[in-house]
Design a protein around this motif. Structure first.
Motif, PDB file in Angstrom:
ATOM      1  N   GLU A 114      -2.534 -12.030  -6.589  1.00  0.00           N
ATOM      2  CA  GLU A 114      -2.526 -10.569  -6.679  1.00  0.00           C
ATOM      3  C   GLU A 114      -2.447  -9.831  -5.339  1.00  0.00           C
ATOM      4  N   THR A 115      -3.318 -10.128  -4.392  1.00  0.00           N
ATOM      5  CA  THR A 115      -3.367  -9.331  -3.160  1.00  0.00           C
ATOM      6  C   THR A 115      -2.158  -9.569  -2.252  1.00  0.00           C
ATOM      7  N   PHE A 116      -1.389 -10.641  -2.504  1.00  0.00           N
ATOM      8  CA  PHE A 116      -0.202 -10.920  -1.699  1.00  0.00           C
ATOM      9  C   PHE A 116       1.082 -10.487  -2.401  1.00  0.00           C
ATOM     10  N   GLN A 117       0.974  -9.925  -3.585  1.00  0.00           N
ATOM     11  CA  GLN A 117       2.158  -9.509  -4.336  1.00  0.00           C
ATOM     12  C   GLN A 117       2.502  -8.055  -4.002  1.00  0.00           C
ATOM     13  N   LEU A 118       3.180  -7.859  -2.893  1.00  0.00           N
ATOM     14  CA  LEU A 118       3.492  -6.510  -2.416  1.00  0.00           C
ATOM     15  C   LEU A 118       4.925  -6.076  -2.693  1.00  0.00           C
ATOM     16  N   VAL A 119       5.813  -7.034  -2.950  1.00  0.00           N
ATOM     17  CA  VAL A 119       7.226  -6.699  -3.161  1.00  0.00           C
ATOM     18  C   VAL A 119       7.400  -6.040  -4.522  1.00  0.00           C
ATOM     19  N   GLU A 120       7.980  -4.827  -4.534  1.00  0.00           N
ATOM     20  CA  GLU A 120       8.204  -4.099  -5.785  1.00  0.00           C
ATOM     21  C   GLU A 120       9.625  -4.277  -6.306  1.00  0.00           C
ATOM     22  N   SER A 121      10.589  -4.411  -5.401  1.00  0.00           N
ATOM     23  CA  SER A 121      11.977  -4.625  -5.817  1.00  0.00           C
ATOM     24  C   SER A 121      12.771  -5.203  -4.653  1.00  0.00           C
ATOM     25  N   VAL A 122      13.881  -5.863  -4.983  1.00  0.00           N
ATOM     26  CA  VAL A 122      14.753  -6.452  -3.963  1.00  0.00           C
ATOM     27  C   VAL A 122      16.205  -6.140  -4.332  1.00  0.00           C
ATOM     28  N   HIS A 123      16.949  -5.585  -3.354  1.00  0.00           N
ATOM     29  CA  HIS A 123      18.357  -5.257  -3.561  1.00  0.00           C
ATOM     30  C   HIS A 123      19.199  -5.866  -2.445  1.00  0.00           C
ATOM     31  N   VAL A 124      20.478  -6.103  -2.746  1.00  0.00           N
ATOM     32  CA  VAL A 124      21.400  -6.736  -1.805  1.00  0.00           C
ATOM     33  C   VAL A 124      22.584  -5.810  -1.552  1.00  0.00           C
ATOM     34  N   ASP A 125      23.037  -5.783  -0.305  1.00  0.00           N
ATOM     35  CA  ASP A 125      24.271  -5.074   0.051  1.00  0.00           C
ATOM     36  C   ASP A 125      25.432  -6.016  -0.243  1.00  0.00           C
ATOM     37  N   ASP A 147      -1.331  -0.404   1.519  1.00  0.00           N
ATOM     38  CA  ASP A 147      -2.157   0.588   2.193  1.00  0.00           C
ATOM     39  C   ASP A 147      -2.690  -0.005   3.493  1.00  0.00           C
ATOM     40  N   ASN A 148      -1.898   0.112   4.569  1.00  0.00           N
ATOM     41  CA  ASN A 148      -2.319  -0.462   5.842  1.00  0.00           C
ATOM     42  C   ASN A 148      -3.475   0.316   6.462  1.00  0.00           C
ATOM     43  N   ALA A 149      -3.620   1.611   6.086  1.00  0.00           N
ATOM     44  CA  ALA A 149      -4.702   2.432   6.630  1.00  0.00           C
ATOM     45  C   ALA A 149      -6.065   1.844   6.263  1.00  0.00           C
ATOM     46  N   ALA A 150      -6.165   1.295   5.058  1.00  0.00           N
ATOM     47  CA  ALA A 150      -7.430   0.685   4.635  1.00  0.00           C
ATOM     48  C   ALA A 150      -7.744  -0.538   5.490  1.00  0.00           C
ATOM     49  N   TRP A 151      -6.703  -1.310   5.830  1.00  0.00           N
ATOM     50  CA  TRP A 151      -6.887  -2.478   6.702  1.00  0.00           C
ATOM     51  C   TRP A 151      -7.342  -2.033   8.092  1.00  0.00           C
ATOM     52  N   GLU A 152      -6.732  -0.956   8.603  1.00  0.00           N
ATOM     53  CA  GLU A 152      -7.095  -0.449   9.928  1.00  0.00           C
ATOM     54  C   GLU A 152      -8.549   0.024   9.959  1.00  0.00           C
ATOM     55  N   LYS A 153      -8.992   0.652   8.888  1.00  0.00           N
ATOM     56  CA  LYS A 153     -10.376   1.143   8.831  1.00  0.00           C
ATOM     57  C   LYS A 153     -11.382  -0.006   8.898  1.00  0.00           C
ATOM     58  N   GLY A 181      -8.706  -3.923  11.473  1.00  0.00           N
ATOM     59  CA  GLY A 181      -7.474  -4.666  11.693  1.00  0.00           C
ATOM     60  C   GLY A 181      -6.371  -3.825  12.313  1.00  0.00           C
ATOM     61  N   ILE A 182      -5.214  -4.450  12.526  1.00  0.00           N
ATOM     62  CA  ILE A 182      -4.046  -3.769  13.076  1.00  0.00           C
ATOM     63  C   ILE A 182      -2.949  -3.704  12.006  1.00  0.00           C
ATOM     64  N   PHE A 183      -2.398  -4.860  11.664  1.00  0.00           N
ATOM     65  CA  PHE A 183      -1.432  -4.957  10.563  1.00  0.00           C
ATOM     66  C   PHE A 183      -2.035  -5.882   9.502  1.00  0.00           C
ATOM     67  N   GLY A 184      -1.995  -5.455   8.244  1.00  0.00           N
ATOM     68  CA  GLY A 184      -2.536  -6.288   7.179  1.00  0.00           C
ATOM     69  C   GLY A 184      -1.830  -7.629   7.102  1.00  0.00           C
ATOM     70  N   VAL A 185      -2.590  -8.710   6.978  1.00  0.00           N
ATOM     71  CA  VAL A 185      -1.992 -10.041   6.871  1.00  0.00           C
ATOM     72  C   VAL A 185      -1.070 -10.105   5.659  1.00  0.00           C
ATOM     73  N   GLN A 186      -1.508  -9.477   4.558  1.00  0.00           N
ATOM     74  CA  GLN A 186      -0.671  -9.467   3.358  1.00  0.00           C
ATOM     75  C   GLN A 186       0.663  -8.767   3.624  1.00  0.00           C
ATOM     76  N   LEU A 187       0.624  -7.681   4.396  1.00  0.00           N
ATOM     77  CA  LEU A 187       1.854  -6.958   4.725  1.00  0.00           C
ATOM     78  C   LEU A 187       2.772  -7.818   5.581  1.00  0.00           C
ATOM     79  N   LEU A 188       2.238  -8.415   6.627  1.00  0.00           N
ATOM     80  CA  LEU A 188       3.055  -9.252   7.504  1.00  0.00           C
ATOM     81  C   LEU A 188       3.655 -10.424   6.746  1.00  0.00           C
ATOM     82  N   THR A 229       1.824   1.291  13.616  1.00  0.00           N
ATOM     83  CA  THR A 229       1.381   1.010  12.251  1.00  0.00           C
ATOM     84  C   THR A 229       2.062   2.000  11.302  1.00  0.00           C
ATOM     85  N   PRO A 230       2.285   1.609  10.042  1.00  0.00           N
ATOM     86  CA  PRO A 230       3.033   2.468   9.117  1.00  0.00           C
ATOM     87  C   PRO A 230       2.281   3.742   8.748  1.00  0.00           C
ATOM     88  N   ALA A 231       3.063   4.829   8.529  1.00  0.00           N
ATOM     89  CA  ALA A 231       2.483   6.126   8.176  1.00  0.00           C
ATOM     90  C   ALA A 231       2.403   6.329   6.672  1.00  0.00           C
TER      91      ALA A 231
END
Length: 324
Positions: free
Chosen positions: A169-180, A193-199, A202-209, A239-241
């Motif tokens: 669950e916590t590593f399932q971040l991909v919502e969709s994938v498209h190809v050119d 939500d990287n802001a929660a990780w920063e609080k 942390g710097i960048f969420g491991v799950q995000l990376l 970090t992402p906004a």
């Protein structure tokens, strides 16, 4: 506990293991975050996360930074299983190595610095770091018109196999994938939500990376599996906004393969405003197959001791044999 509990959702060969990007985040936190560049990063071995009920001894993890020259430091991440007896010799296992480069990536006003020269960091590939803005992001989305996966459930349900490669669950971040269809580049939409990780410190969420690399899963066949091997360089800019994020994955033109290592491509991560968050160059994988998954994992997990050095008597005997 952000550094342990959720990491158990990352599994390989039926066991929870620390993601390679866990070591990257360790380094980022040690050097106080972006903007920074990591180069020559290589993931050398896996580290199992022992289950509380297994009775396995926990491992002690250490990060060592060494000053090489002005603005450049090398790093190595090692682990050592805790010893049952105080007089036992420790067994150190290397998990990740690389270099930290203090790169001038961002101006004081937060804009990207012009004229970044990757060759100054030993990188030969051309690089154009830039924010694309909302209009550029919309154009990128329009170009990637061929839908490969329309939902999180479809993406991970297709590419995860229980007992082999699993992202829970916590590593399932991909919502969709498209190809050119013209360039065959891949655009993945993430939600994190990287802001929660920063609080939490942390710097960048491991799950995000880690989720940035999930785009490579669509390259694998039913009989193949890819392990993260490392990357030539990754420029961590800011970090992402926003929670809404986009990964633009450009395939390597030559796809060079040496042994099990294969150069795959580059990743650009944008937030929902079109700001460039990070750019990863020369990501490579360790190529295997589902049939040798357990064998490969066991090989990478085991801390092999170095063979004993030959004795002086044995060396003398070998020397005599070599003489005519």
């Amino acid at each position: 506990d952000r550094t342990y509990k959720h990491m158990c959702d990352h599994k390989m060969g039926g066991s929870a293991i620390f993601p390679g990007m866990f070591w990257v985040e360790m380094v980022l936190e040690a050097v106080k975050g972006a903007p920074i560049t990591l180069t020559n990063v290589e993931f050398k071995s896996m580290l199992k996360i022992p289950a509380a009920s297994s009775g396995e001894n926990p491992a002690l993890i250490a990060l060592n930074l060494t000053e090489e020259q002005d603005g450049v430091r090398s790093f190595v991440v090692r682990s050592c299983p805790s010893r049952e007896k105080w007089d036992e010799d420790p067994v150190l296992v290397e998990h990740c190595t690389g270099k930290v480069v203090k790169a001038e990536l961002v101006n004081e006003d937060g804009s990207l610095r012009q004229g970044f020269k990757p060759e100054a960091y030993g990188l030969l590939a051309e690089l154009d770091l830039k924010d694309i803005g909302k209009s550029g992001l919309d154009e990128l989305i329009t170009r990637h018109s061929q839908c490969e996966h329309a939902s999180t459930e479809n993406f991970y349900g297709t590419h995860c196999v229980e007992g082999q490669m699993e992202y829970l669950e916590t590593f399932q971040l991909v919502e969709s994938v498209h190809v050119d269809p013209k360039t065959m580049s891949i655009l993945g939409k993430l939600n994190y939500d990287n802001a929660a990780w920063e609080k939490s410190g942390g710097i960048f969420g491991v799950q995000l990376l880690d989720a940035i690399l999930h785009q490579t899963l669509i390259l694998a066949t039913h009989s193949a599996i890819y392990y993260a091997g490392g990357f030539d360089a990754c420029h961590f800019i800011r970090t992402p906004a926003t929670k809404e994020l986009y990964v633009h994955f450009t395939l390597d033109k030559y796809r060079l393969q040496i042994g099990r290592k294969k150069k795959v491509g580059d990743f650009a991560l944008y937030d929902g405003t079109g700001q460039l968050v990070l750019y990863m160059q020369g990501f490579f994988t360790v190529f295997g197959s589902f049939t040798d998954n357990y064998k490969l994992c066991d090989l990478l997990w085991q801390p092999f001791e170095a063979p004993a050095l030959p004795t002086e008597k044995a060396l003398h005997a070998h020397s005599l044999e070599a003489l005519p």
